[in-house]
Design an enzyme around this catalytic site. Sequence first.
Site, short mmCIF file in Angstrom:
data_model
loop_
_atom_site.label_atom_id
_atom_site.label_comp_id
_atom_site.label_asym_id
_atom_site.label_seq_id
_atom_site.Cartn_x
_atom_site.Cartn_y
_atom_site.Cartn_z
N ARG A 33 -14.31 -7.01 -0.70
CA ARG A 33 -13.58 -6.77 0.54
C ARG A 33 -12.92 -5.38 0.54
O ARG A 33 -12.31 -4.97 -0.43
CB ARG A 33 -12.50 -7.84 0.70
CG ARG A 33 -11.59 -7.66 1.92
CD ARG A 33 -10.28 -6.97 1.58
NE ARG A 33 -9.38 -6.95 2.73
CZ ARG A 33 -8.22 -6.31 2.76
NH1 ARG A 33 -7.80 -5.66 1.71
NH2 ARG A 33 -7.47 -6.31 3.84
N VAL A 34 -13.06 -4.67 1.63
CA VAL A 34 -12.41 -3.38 1.81
C VAL A 34 -11.51 -3.48 3.04
O VAL A 34 -11.94 -3.97 4.09
CB VAL A 34 -13.45 -2.26 1.97
CG1 VAL A 34 -12.79 -0.96 2.40
CG2 VAL A 34 -14.22 -2.06 0.66
N GLY A 35 -10.28 -3.03 2.90
CA GLY A 35 -9.34 -3.03 4.02
C GLY A 35 -9.32 -1.68 4.73
O GLY A 35 -10.28 -0.92 4.66
N ASP A 36 -8.20 -1.42 5.40
CA ASP A 36 -8.15 -0.20 6.22
C ASP A 36 -7.83 1.06 5.44
O ASP A 36 -8.11 2.16 5.92
CB ASP A 36 -7.11 -0.37 7.34
CG ASP A 36 -5.70 -0.56 6.78
OD1 ASP A 36 -5.54 -1.36 5.84
OD2 ASP A 36 -4.77 0.10 7.28
N THR A 69 0.89 -1.15 0.00
CA THR A 69 0.00 0.00 0.00
C THR A 69 0.93 1.19 0.00
O THR A 69 2.05 1.08 0.48
CB THR A 69 -0.85 -0.01 1.29
OG1 THR A 69 -1.82 -1.05 1.20
CG2 THR A 69 -1.57 1.31 1.53
N GLY A 120 -5.18 -5.32 6.71
CA GLY A 120 -6.21 -4.31 6.93
C GLY A 120 -7.26 -4.68 7.96
O GLY A 120 -7.76 -3.82 8.69
N THR A 140 -0.16 0.74 6.67
CA THR A 140 -0.10 -0.31 5.66
C THR A 140 0.06 -1.64 6.37
O THR A 140 0.99 -1.83 7.14
CB THR A 140 1.08 -0.12 4.69
OG1 THR A 140 1.23 -1.31 3.91
CG2 THR A 140 2.40 0.16 5.42
N GLY A 141 -0.87 -2.54 6.14
CA GLY A 141 -0.74 -3.82 6.82
C GLY A 141 -1.96 -4.68 6.58
O GLY A 141 -2.74 -4.42 5.66
#
Lengths: 341, 341
Positions: free
Chosen positions: B233-236, B205, B259, B256-257
């Site tokens: 799917r949505v991450g952070d 990211t 999420g 970044t990780g």
Amino acid sequence: MTTFMKTLLLLLPLATLAASAADRPYGLVIHGGAGVIERSALSPKREAEYRAKLAEALNAGYAVLEKGGASLDAVTAAINVMEDSPLFNAGKGAVFNADGICELDASIMDGRTQAAGAVAGVHRIKNPINLARDVMAKSEHVMMVGDGAEIFARSLGYEMVPNEYFQTDWRREQLKKAQEKEKSGKERTAAVPADYFTRTLRWGTVGCVALDRAGNLAAGTSTGGMTNKKFGRVGDAPIIGAGTYASNATCAVSATGWGEFFIRVGVARDIAAQMEYRGTPLQAAAAATIAKVGRLGGDGGVIALDAQGNVAMEFNSPGMYRAVRLSHRPATVAIYGDEAK
Amino acid sequence: MTTFMKTLLLLLPLATLAASAADRPYGLVIHGGAGVIERSALSPKREAEYRAKLAEALNAGYAVLEKGGASLDAVTAAINVMEDSPLFNAGKGAVFNADGICELDASIMDGRTQAAGAVAGVHRIKNPINLARDVMAKSEHVMMVGDGAEIFARSLGYEMVPNEYFQTDWRREQLKKAQEKEKSGKERTAAVPADYFTRTLRWGTVGCVALDRAGNLAAGTSTGGMTNKKFGRVGDAPIIGAGTYASNATCAVSATGWGEFFIRVGVARDIAAQMEYRGTPLQAAAAATIAKVGRLGGDGGVIALDAQGNVAMEFNSPGMYRAVRLSHRPATVAIYGDEAK
């Protein structure tokens, strides 16, 4: 000191422990949306319907807790009643987006594990809070949006309902009024009750926070979002930390309000963070966070519950549909700002 | 005391003020993703490419700040360079989702006003961070998802790029490997470098935090999410408070990780909340938050910057692509965990 007295003193902590387990408070708080809810705009009949449905949702959740059920189950039970009722902006009776359909968001969080699940922009899921919970429990993800979330639901055997299931005439009427106001450029005037339809129903959302007999907190929120919303707009309801947050170490929170401001402030997490990092009591933390929303220009409210059974129902809008039932205090159902918080 | 000395004492605060304005630190920190990034898995040629592109992005942002530009402009300038490069999991070179296309998320936040913008699940926007900024600046909303966000972009005159623009062979290869592993049920093994492709590139990211000469902070994050992601799917990255947060009162953060864990912890806001509510210094706050992610089982990292020009680059993964350039310290570009933080 006699031996008898010494024995008594030794036993006292045990007795206290036993008493605290038996007396441990449990219960739940629900909301059915905050906004411009005034006596002049709500007929006695409609008001009675709201109070009855809030009580029904409250008792559905309480019944789960009373028999030793989990706070997560109480949250979904209470929210399902409101999602299934056309009175609230969640599930059946959700507001219409600009395209004339109902578009739903929901989220849930487990205070014990801090597991969380959320869905946004679904159109055919009868009870979005249940799907949010399945995202939490049955997937590796926290958030799913749009068609993808519905494909996941299908893979779990969810029955899809047609969008018409959610649609009601009074919400369609609100969309029409909102779009007329938008055209005439008067959307932002503050007149009441002329603005009742756009202002009240914009912020309608349902939510529940619960504390079970095992001492576990949970929070959930479900909404149709904002009347006349465009461009796949997502508000705070499906955002973990904004609309929903739960941690046994602090509190469980569900929010309802002008979602944009609630996201920017990170309302639900902000309340918990004040407890976590400076030991602010629940009520003071909730008031400080809603004041922060107000300073930015937003309005709405929250319900919150901590592991000791303290309750906060804080809002800076004229009213908030709300109800609370705890093992250690009488149940209350309220709507207007001048009723008990 | 002589009159001369008294005058000197009176003037001292003014002199300090003038000096502090001139000496006020400014600058930026960028990241290009955290994950299993080890020397054995990165060829010298590839490593040199990463370092050069990180330096280019860093300098693009710094140039904006040096000539007195706004931190928001520095953030977009730096992120645009990484979005346009096939090396990073954002814009061109984004990972593929399970359907074999690139699906992009981004968010941005203004520390001065706490205004924020985010987009999730877009497929045809060349620079998603620019659209997130336009959601913030040119709409009443904070978050837009899917096709709706692209309709908004069209209404602003954005040129749509075909999804093929983002697609690269090495990311397609990663998808293939991820899907093969998924089939064989070995997706979760931790072997390196066998897992290099799925583990590293899952968390790739890009992000930037900047402090301008006027003392305003800003943060932004852009991503293609997780290789082989399913179900919308949505991450952070597009979640304000999780992947991105900025407030002049505390700090600017881009994460970044993994999420899912970053959403549950509300990573970016959690760092700011520790500063806000218990006065924790930036570096200690960042370390505590990443430790919290680790305790839940997640990994990744953050970059953070406060209004005094303090920097944190904290990660619990083997490496994180990162670079920092500030007016008051030498610029650094780093990749591995054993390089300077």
